[in-house]
Design an enzyme around this catalytic site. Structure first.
Site, PDB file in Angstrom:
ATOM      1  N   TYR A 176      47.570 211.991  18.976  1.00 51.70           N
ATOM      2  CA  TYR A 176      47.070 211.059  19.986  1.00 51.70           C
ATOM      3  C   TYR A 176      47.158 211.700  21.376  1.00 51.70           C
ATOM      4  O   TYR A 176      48.233 212.099  21.812  1.00 51.70           O
ATOM      5  CB  TYR A 176      47.925 209.797  19.928  1.00 51.70           C
TER       6      TYR A 176
ATOM      7  N   ASP B 243      56.647 207.333  15.445  1.00 53.63           N
ATOM      8  CA  ASP B 243      55.746 206.348  16.021  1.00 53.63           C
ATOM      9  C   ASP B 243      55.111 205.608  14.847  1.00 53.63           C
ATOM     10  O   ASP B 243      54.307 206.184  14.107  1.00 53.63           O
ATOM     11  CB  ASP B 243      54.696 207.076  16.866  1.00 53.63           C
TER      12      ASP B 243
ATOM     13  N   ILE C 177      53.415 202.610  15.067  1.00 58.13           N
ATOM     14  CA  ILE C 177      52.675 201.490  15.642  1.00 58.13           C
ATOM     15  C   ILE C 177      51.489 201.015  14.808  1.00 58.13           C
ATOM     16  O   ILE C 177      50.937 199.958  15.067  1.00 58.13           O
ATOM     17  CB  ILE C 177      52.211 201.775  17.098  1.00 58.13           C
TER      18      ILE C 177
ATOM     19  N   LYS D 225      48.477 197.413  17.969  1.00 60.66           N
ATOM     20  CA  LYS D 225      47.545 197.747  16.896  1.00 60.66           C
ATOM     21  C   LYS D 225      47.651 196.773  15.739  1.00 60.66           C
ATOM     22  O   LYS D 225      46.658 196.308  15.205  1.00 60.66           O
ATOM     23  CB  LYS D 225      47.799 199.175  16.384  1.00 60.66           C
TER      24      LYS D 225
END
Lengths: 479, 499
Positions: free
Chosen positions: A151, A236, A238, A277
């Site tokens: 990302y 991460d 998410i 998300k």
């Protein structure tokens, strides 16, 4: 104001481009912004497929809102609590909020693990969470190893104000970008050679941009690796609840709890979570840091003062997430709709010979357009990208913006639109591919654009979901 | 859903304290920032919080408890807010009238912020300054409360090791907000009661020159106007001289104006934004204002911090940084409506001022009845109380001794001047706007009983209290790193109702 003068006057952070927004990729955003698609008002506009948003389940949330007026401090049913909530600024957060977030995190992991509400620390979205974790774990100049592609926002979130560096771990398309022990070791050794102190590894699972989940073996490998090297592991997670088919999601929390054969110091393990998300609430800025290290929990909690979740929102979400029936239904329906959307989109692409990396999570596909490149180079990728934006009129994200080691991959988001828009997008892609097939077999699309590609380091690109949009007159053109 | 109730310590599980071994391991694996004390919470001032925490006052349920007067909160006008909320269901994305906007608002994460929200803030900020200045919505940047705003502006203006000058006494948490993660240092500019804590040019020059001698790079001056803890506003001439001083030195002027709407008496408020309108040749690119709704409206929970800079580069950069602490779009949406309601804002500001004046007058009168003076103020949510006459000796040790007595015997949590880096002992900040009238009466009664019999006016200097406590105060140095954070070194997380 002369640039020189500003250079003296302001901080290095302010003058530099560590915010990672200076890039030629503005084109995609500008194109959309100047000419946004609308099914009836502007059917020929640019379709936004560069934003990883989850808009498939808003109706479920709206229904819940209407049926639960007491969840808001602004309804007649809830306004009596307005004063207490508006006044509450304790950085521990509302106890109900922490409790329900902990439960929700457990739920999205199939209740295979439980989370301790006292370890739930708030932050300004996942953006804020990553920055806080970096501030807690690393000094300026220290580095985190990150598998590529990753990302682009990490460049800003982990590095900008912290002075921390990111060192890429090479992953290859030849084995579906899997993270291997060799790659970890190679990255670690390279950093050592360059005299860079590695403080940890950052993984995103489920992955952005790949949309894949990490298998148990890979997670175990990473865990052993970091424990051996005595460095941190930041996970991460998410996109945890965007998993829509097999294989199922395995959180690092499960490995810690179940795979006790692996020796691991829990003080090295930290999870970054968010509701942006999974629930489609990016505007609410709900970032969560969940660390197994007490000192990090304590420190991050103090730092959360810089980015607490509005109590207005804590209150609402505490109510919503404590409704177990709703949460159950939501998660099931969300997975179902994501699965459907994925199938529709990938099969539409397959019909014109476009493959995507096989994935089972995320709000996007990792599209393989290597066969459409004139040459297997990033310049070619950029050329193709500009054509996609300006002629096919879809904003997608080129793989190079994710530091992909190989040209020709594009991330395409599909969960931020309705079915109609998906069909329009597929139609346009079909037309484009078929048009070019007619002429001859080699990709020979003519780009009518003046290629203004600057010789710029690709590391400094960023596709911020929220906004290099140059709407404000104060935002000058890219540096 | 119920509002959070007061909970006691046992209900909240504390994380186990690190063993020494773990602590030293953590020193290896964590960052310097994580393992230093610059968050400012390891301080002896915890006592005040703990005392309140263990035994919180309640008018009926616990009338002998500790009264919280250490929190600068504005709770006087919530009835007006509630009325507005009831009459404006569209302001919420959760009402039947507003839910159709839920999807778009929940999805909106653009760091420019909702246009209406920025317009509403610009409107509000202007009204607070009597309409004498207009604010450009495009210069309004969001951040995580004033806490986040102050940190953000430092990240934009200063590098690690650079310094900002700050007049004493100042808000204790500046140490955390301005210095902790930024690496910036604070240089105190000493102000004392001999000239009413005025910020003088000689004091500024002295601080500036001293820094230069020590090869410290001074990047700016940060002032709080209205002042916390003094509760006073700066006059136009002083402001102009501060602008001139900083302009001349080519350094920034950051004005924390978060108490702007708590002005309840003359002299009327003058903002730096007004002053620079009148100064020709003023270098506006050096001027930055910090605003918030935490004090003016009583919304600290909503985390509305605003950086308003006259420097385009700072606006640009600051806007990108705001990603780390944007205001929840749900909250932006609600406040946009509220702040664009001109009639409501006008009415609110007038009524808020009136009630603050009333509360201030009542409290000050009560103090005067027992010969306790306070520094005359026209703003803020507190008094700067002068208890020099009650000190055994004019020292900070004595001040802390007295403070502990006030907490444990008078049972009021107040903030000692040393926590604000005041250069002279004997001053205490007492907050009065976070409670109802009955509680104020109880507080005054206790103070009266402590200082002297009701009605008799004993001269100050008569020291009647005898501390029965084992004074466990450690003789730690009064460094700049002691903090009384309003939100919260409290190891539990109750919401305690003030009344």
């Amino acid at each position: 104001m002369a640039v020189d003068h500003q250079t003296q006057l302001l901080s290095k952070i302010a003058i530099g481009d560590g915010h990672a927004e200076a890039s030629p990729y503005f084109d995609g955003w500008k194109a959309y912004d100047e000419d946004p698609f609308h099914p009836t008002n502007n059917p020929n506009g640019v379709i936004q497929m560069g934003l990883a948003e989850n808009q498939l389940t808003s109706d479920l949330v709206e229904d819940w809102i209407v049926s639960n007026p007491e969840a808001s401090i602004c309804t007649p049913e809830g306004v009596a609590d307005f004063k207490a909530i508006a006044n509450f600024q304790d950085y521990h957060g509302l106890p109900e909020f922490r409790n329900t977030v902990a439960k929700f995190m457990g739920r999205t992991r199939g209740n295979r693990v439980t989370f301790d509400p006292d370890r739930v620390v708030m932050s300004g979205g996942a953006t804020g969470a990553h920055e806080v974790v970096a501030f807690c774990l690393a000094d300026p100049g220290d580095a985190f190893l990150v598998p590529i592609p990753y990302y682009p926002g990490f460049d800003r979130d982990l590095r900008w104000r912290t002075g921390v560096q990111l060192v890429p771990i090479k992953c290859e398309s030849s084995n579906n970008f899997k993270l291997t022990r060799q790659a970890l070791e190679a990255a670690y050794e390279k950093a050592k050679e360059d005299n860079i102190r590695v403080k940890g590894v950052l993984i995103t699972n489920p992955s952005n941009p790949l949309g894949t989940v990490m298998d148990r073996n890979t997670l175990r490998t990473v865990l052993s690796f970091i424990n051996e090297k005595r460095i941190h592991l930041v996970c991460d997670e998410i996109y945890a609840a965007t998993v829509f088919s097999h294989p199922s999601f395995i959180s690092i929390a499960e490995i810690l709890e179940e795979d006790t054969d692996i020796e691991c110091d829990h003080d090295l393990i930290h999870i970054v979570y968010s509701l942006s998300k999974d629930m489609g609430f990016p505007g609410f800025r709900v970032g969560i840091i969940y660390s197994y290290n007490d000192a990090v929990v304590n420190c991050a909690r103090k730092m959360s003062s810089f980015g607490l979740v509005s109590t207005h929102t804590q209150y609402l979400l505490a109510s919503m997430l404590s409704d177990e029936d709703f949460v159950e239904r939501f998660l099931q329906e969300s997975a179902k709709r994501l699965s459907q959307r994925y199938r529709v989109f990938t099969s539409g692409l397959a019909k014109v010979g476009i493959k995507c990396l096989q994935s089972n999570a995320g709000l996007f596909v990792w599209m393989d357009l290597r066969h459409l490149l004139k040459k297997p180079t990033f310049e070619s990728e950029m050329e193709l990208w500009r054509v996609i934006i300006h002629e096919v009129k879809i904003n997608v994200s080129p793989g190079s913006s994710f530091h992909c080691p190989e040209a020709g991959w594009f991330r395409v988001c599909h969960a931020n639109m309705d079915d109609r828009a998906v069909q329009v997008a597929l139609q346009r892609i079909r037309n484009f591919v078929l048009q070019n097939k007619e002429v001859n077999k080699k990709p020979c699309w003519q780009s009518n654009l003046r290629l203004s590609l600057k010789a710029r380091r690709f590391e400094e690109i960023m596709m911020s979901p929220h906004s290099p949009i140059p709407r404000s007159p104060l935002v000058k053109a890219t540096n | 859903m119920c509002a959070p109730e007061a909970t006691n310590l046992s209900m909240h599980k504390q994380l186990p304290f690190c063993t020494l071994k773990k602590q030293s391991l953590n020193m290896e694996i964590l960052s310097k920032i994580a393992t230093n004390d610059k968050h400012g919470e390891n301080s002896p001032y915890f006592d005040g919080w703990k005392a309140y925490e263990r035994n919180p006052f309640h008018l009926t349920k616990n009338p002998q408890g500790v009264i919280q007067m250490g929190l600068a909160e504005n709770q006087l006008c919530f009835d007006l807010i509630e009325e507005w909320i009831r009459n404006n269901p569209k302001a919420s994305i959760c009402t039947p009238e507003g839910v159709h906007q839920f999807r778009d608002i929940a999805n909106f994460q653009d760091y420019h912020g909702l246009q209406d929200f920025r317009n509403g803030m610009a409107n509000f900020m202007s009204k607070v300054r009597g309409g004498r200045v207009r604010f450009d919505p495009d210069r309004i940047l969001m951040s995580g409360g004033a806490t986040g705003a102050n940190e953000l502006i430092m990240f934009c203006l200063a590098d690690p090791g650079d310094a900002f000058m700050v007049p004493t006494p100042y808000y204790p948490a500046f140490v955390r907000d301005l210095c902790w993660r930024t690496g910036v240092q604070l240089i105190p500019v000493h102000c004392d009661s001999s000239n009413n804590f005025k910020i003088t040019l000689p004091a500024l020059e002295e601080a500036y020159q001293k820094a230069k001698e020590e090869k410290i790079n001074v990047k700016g001056l940060i002032i709080t106007n209205p002042s916390n803890p003094l509760g006073t506003t700066l006059d136009k001439d002083t402001l102009k001289s501060l602008v001139s001083f900083t302009n001349q030195k080519n350094i920034h002027l950051v004005c924390d104006e978060i108490y702007a709407a708590t002005v309840f008496n003359t002299p009327s408020y003058v903002s730096v934004s007004e002053v620079i309108q009148e100064m020709e040749n003023c270098r506006k690119e050096l001027i930055h204002v910090i605003c918030s709704l935490s004090k003016d409206m009583g919304f600290p929970g909503f985390r509305v911090g605003i950086v308003y800079s006259f420097n385009d580069t700072v606006v640009n950069c600051g806007r990108k940084m705001s990603s780390f602490g944007l205001v929840s779009s749900q909250t932006q949406h609600m406040l946009a409506s509220m702040l664009l309601d001109e009639n409501f804002v006008t009415k609110f500001l007038e009524e808020s001022s009136r009630r603050l004046a009333e509360r201030h007058d009542k409290f000050v009168k009560g103090l005067e009845e027992v010969n306790i003076t306070r520094f005359p103020s026209n703003a803020g949510l507190f008094c700067w109380m002068n208890l020099k006459g009650l000190l055994e000796e004019q020292s900070f040790e004595s001040e802390l001794k007295l403070w502990r007595v006030i907490i444990h015997e008078v049972k009021i949590n107040v903030s000692p001047g040393s926590s604000f880096n005041c250069s002279e002992p004997g001053w205490f900040r007492v907050c009065f706007a976070n409670m109802d009238d009955e509680t104020v009466d109880v507080a005054l009664k206790r103070i009266r009983a402590f200082v002297g019999k009701e009605g008799t006016k004993k001269p100050l200097g008569f020291k009647r209290w005898r501390p029965n406590l084992r004074l466990s105060f450690s003789s730690s140095k009064f460094d700049h790193e002691t903090v009384l954070s309003p939100h919260s070194p409290i190891p539990t997380s109750p919401l305690v109702r003030a009344t």
